[in-house]
Design an enzyme around this catalytic site. Structure first.
Site, short mmCIF file in Angstrom:
data_model
loop_
_atom_site.label_atom_id
_atom_site.label_comp_id
_atom_site.label_asym_id
_atom_site.label_seq_id
_atom_site.Cartn_x
_atom_site.Cartn_y
_atom_site.Cartn_z
N HIS A 61 0.83 -1.21 0.00
CA HIS A 61 0.00 0.00 0.00
C HIS A 61 0.86 1.26 0.00
CE1 HIS A 61 -3.45 2.60 1.04
NE2 HIS A 61 -2.57 3.24 1.79
N GLU A 62 1.88 1.27 0.84
CA GLU A 62 2.76 2.44 0.89
C GLU A 62 3.54 2.61 -0.41
OE1 GLU A 62 2.18 4.50 3.09
OE2 GLU A 62 1.00 3.17 4.35
N HIS B 103 1.60 4.48 -2.93
CA HIS B 103 1.73 5.93 -2.88
C HIS B 103 2.97 6.41 -3.63
CE1 HIS B 103 -1.67 6.62 -0.33
NE2 HIS B 103 -1.17 5.95 0.69
#
Length: 226
Positions: free
Chosen positions: A98-99, A102
């Site tokens: 998920h990070e 980004h």
């Protein structure tokens, strides 16, 4: 504001965020105990996905705190909490991916991410100053101060709302990358989605509370002018 409306507001302000936080912690705790079939650590997952997308310049660092994972767009660093950095679990893989999502958004100049970055300075100021301006306005009977506070709060609320598509998009990218890279298998996708969906609840809850707070002060302002 009637008693029924006030109780609904209190529920939004307190119960929903607490429920969301509890959901995140319980889901994370459950899937932090289940290793992925690839048995890769969160740091390894992040590095593989970054490299698969040509983001060799983005670093990965371990950071303190539980669930303190984040991507720093200024320094181009994915920071993972200790358990996720070293862990082999579905939770660690999901959060790491998920990070990295980004980081991919940042590299591709994802529109909502850029908009959120542009909003941050005034939204941060609004988050700190709006309530003081509004309270001072009501105490002094200065409608201009109240309106200024509401406007500042509006920017803070807009920031919360823009955060939603940013976070959901990062989670969608994470799932796609985890599958395509072979970190998780078909039978692990459902559990990984549960981790990502639970994390998204915190942002949804925060947005709901922010909107409710803004509406409350707008209604109070309108009523004070009657």
């Amino acid at each position: 504001m009637g008693l029924g409306s006030y109780l609904i507001y209190i529920a939004l302000l307190m119960i929903v965020p607490l429920w969301a936080q509890s959901k995140v912690k319980n889901t994370y705790k459950k899937y932090a105990k289940k290793a992925t079939s690839s048995f890769m650590t969160g740091a390894q997952v992040a590095r593989q996905i970054l490299d698969d997308n040509g983001l060799y310049h983005v670093k990965i660092e371990e950071t303190r705190g539980m669930l303190s994972d984040h991507y720093d767009p200024r320094k181009k660093v994915v920071r993972l909490s200790r358990d996720n950095y070293h862990g082999h679990s579905m939770a660690a893989s999901a959060i790491a991916a998920h990070e990295v999502g980004h980081a991919i958004q940042d590299e591709q100049a994802y529109a909502f991410l850029r908009f959120r970055h542009s909003l941050f300075p005034i939204a941060s100021l609004g988050d700190k100053m709006s309530i003081f301006l509004i309270i001072a306005g009501f105490i002094l009977g200065a409608s201009g101060l109240i309106m200024a506070g509401i406007v500042f709060m509006g920017f803070a609320v807009l920031f919360q709302l823009v955060t939603l598509p940013v976070e959901f998009d990062a989670s969608n990218r994470a799932m796609a990358q985890l599958v395509s890279s072979g970190v998780i298998r078909n039978n692990e996708e459902r559990d990984t989605k549960k981790v990502l969906n639970a994390a998204a609840l915190t942002y949804v809850a925060a947005a709901m509370v922010a909107v409710a707070e803004l509406i409350r002060f707008v209604l109070m302002f309108v009523a004070s002018d009657d």
